[in-house]
Scaffold this motif. Sequence first.
Motif, mmCIF file in Angstrom:
data_model
loop_
_atom_site.group_PDB
_atom_site.id
_atom_site.type_symbol
_atom_site.label_atom_id
_atom_site.label_comp_id
_atom_site.label_asym_id
_atom_site.label_seq_id
_atom_site.Cartn_x
_atom_site.Cartn_y
_atom_site.Cartn_z
ATOM 1 N N LEU A 83 -22.247 -18.780 19.965
ATOM 2 C CA LEU A 83 -22.801 -17.436 19.498
ATOM 3 C C LEU A 83 -24.175 -17.777 20.446
ATOM 4 O O LEU A 83 -24.616 -16.540 21.016
ATOM 5 C CB LEU A 83 -23.216 -17.462 18.046
ATOM 6 N N CYS A 158 -26.699 -11.045 12.859
ATOM 7 C CA CYS A 158 -26.801 -11.948 14.163
ATOM 8 C C CYS A 158 -27.629 -11.209 15.195
ATOM 9 O O CYS A 158 -28.380 -11.878 16.012
ATOM 10 C CB CYS A 158 -25.390 -12.244 14.704
ATOM 11 N N SER A 159 -27.734 -9.842 15.301
ATOM 12 C CA SER A 159 -28.303 -9.177 16.364
ATOM 13 C C SER A 159 -29.277 -8.496 15.873
ATOM 14 O O SER A 159 -30.492 -8.299 16.489
ATOM 15 C CB SER A 159 -27.376 -8.106 17.186
ATOM 16 N N PHE A 182 -30.343 -18.517 15.427
ATOM 17 C CA PHE A 182 -29.343 -19.001 14.861
ATOM 18 C C PHE A 182 -29.267 -20.044 14.058
ATOM 19 O O PHE A 182 -28.425 -20.376 13.272
ATOM 20 C CB PHE A 182 -28.050 -19.048 16.169
ATOM 21 N N LEU A 185 -29.910 -18.816 10.611
ATOM 22 C CA LEU A 185 -29.149 -18.039 9.971
ATOM 23 C C LEU A 185 -28.077 -19.020 9.526
ATOM 24 O O LEU A 185 -27.358 -18.710 8.394
ATOM 25 C CB LEU A 185 -28.572 -17.053 11.185
#
Lengths: 197, 197
Positions: A83, A158-159, A182, A185
């Motif tokens: 990712l 995520c974005s 990330f 997250l």
Amino acid sequence: MTSTPRRRGADRTEAIMRTTVELGQEIGYAKLSIEAIANRAGVGKHTIYRRWSSKGALLLDSLLSLDDPDLDFSYTDDVLADLREQAYAAVELLARPPVGPLVQALIAEAQHDPRVAAEFKERFITPMAGKLVKRLKAAQEEGHLSPDFDLDLAMAICSGPLYFQFLITQEPITREYVNDVFGALFAGMSPRPAATR
Amino acid sequence: MTSTPRRRGADRTEAIMRTTVELGQEIGYAKLSIEAIANRAGVGKHTIYRRWSSKGALLLDSLLSLDDPDLDFSYTDDVLADLREQAYAAVELLARPPVGPLVQALIAEAQHDPRVAAEFKERFITPMAGKLVKRLKAAQEEGHLSPDFDLDLAMAICSGPLYFQFLITQEPITREYVNDVFGALFAGMSPRPAATR
């Protein structure tokens, strides 16, 4: 090869999109008008309006006509690393003119024109979300991602923090920022079970 | 009270901001020009430009001149519920004209005008981030939030998915969406320790 009318039409379409990108870089996409593009490309305004209903529609096609960026995900055993790598590539693309200013201009147009928003979503966001969900689904199947993580939210979660930085704080999106986002997250905001239960 | 010059100046400033909001609602903030605002407000363009350097600057002051929304956080024992409640209030505010279209117009201007972006960040985003970080810090101190969660990322992570929906997919931000986003942010994307270790 002889120049058929269809071929000339395709050349003209390409020339208009190229002019859009070049002139936008010169004067800024905010100041770009259909008239100025038509003048520079040596075509009539109606030629442009026959193909594109709005400046936003022309910006979107021009963006998508640029060299196809490889924003595919890797499929290693480390989904978090995969990712991050894909995000680095996306961020580097945004940092390289004309892509960043074009995306900014498109999102600006989308705030005033729901058709531009819908087309941007359909042709840019949805395909990206599809790749992301596919990558995350594979990770879930391999036990590398929480089975409870709702893939419908994947793109926003995520974005979202990257778009927030790109559009709102407008601070540089460094690799460190990507890593930190990330990392957060994945870890989650909840206190660790071991610490509290 | 006699009408002093200062008072008349304040009245005029207020009238210009009110006109900006009203005319923007009528014709759309994209079509709004300083000239049209000046005409409607019965002042000269220079009067507006003396106080506001750009349309974006005027939009921002007009937004901030609206009734002060109460976007403070509660401080109960349930930080997740408190975050959700505050997000509901923010989302409801955005759904209520003129706030949503004004914020959209401002963010659109910010894509072309870095000064607007900087001012929007300083006067709108940073104060909101301050409230959020304060709330999360209290939760960390009480053991209700991961001590590893990086508060510098809090605004991007907690509001990024909401802005993504607001600006990009432009789908309605329901309470269910807010709940799902915060649920996912708290749980984290990582597989549960119990399941993998």
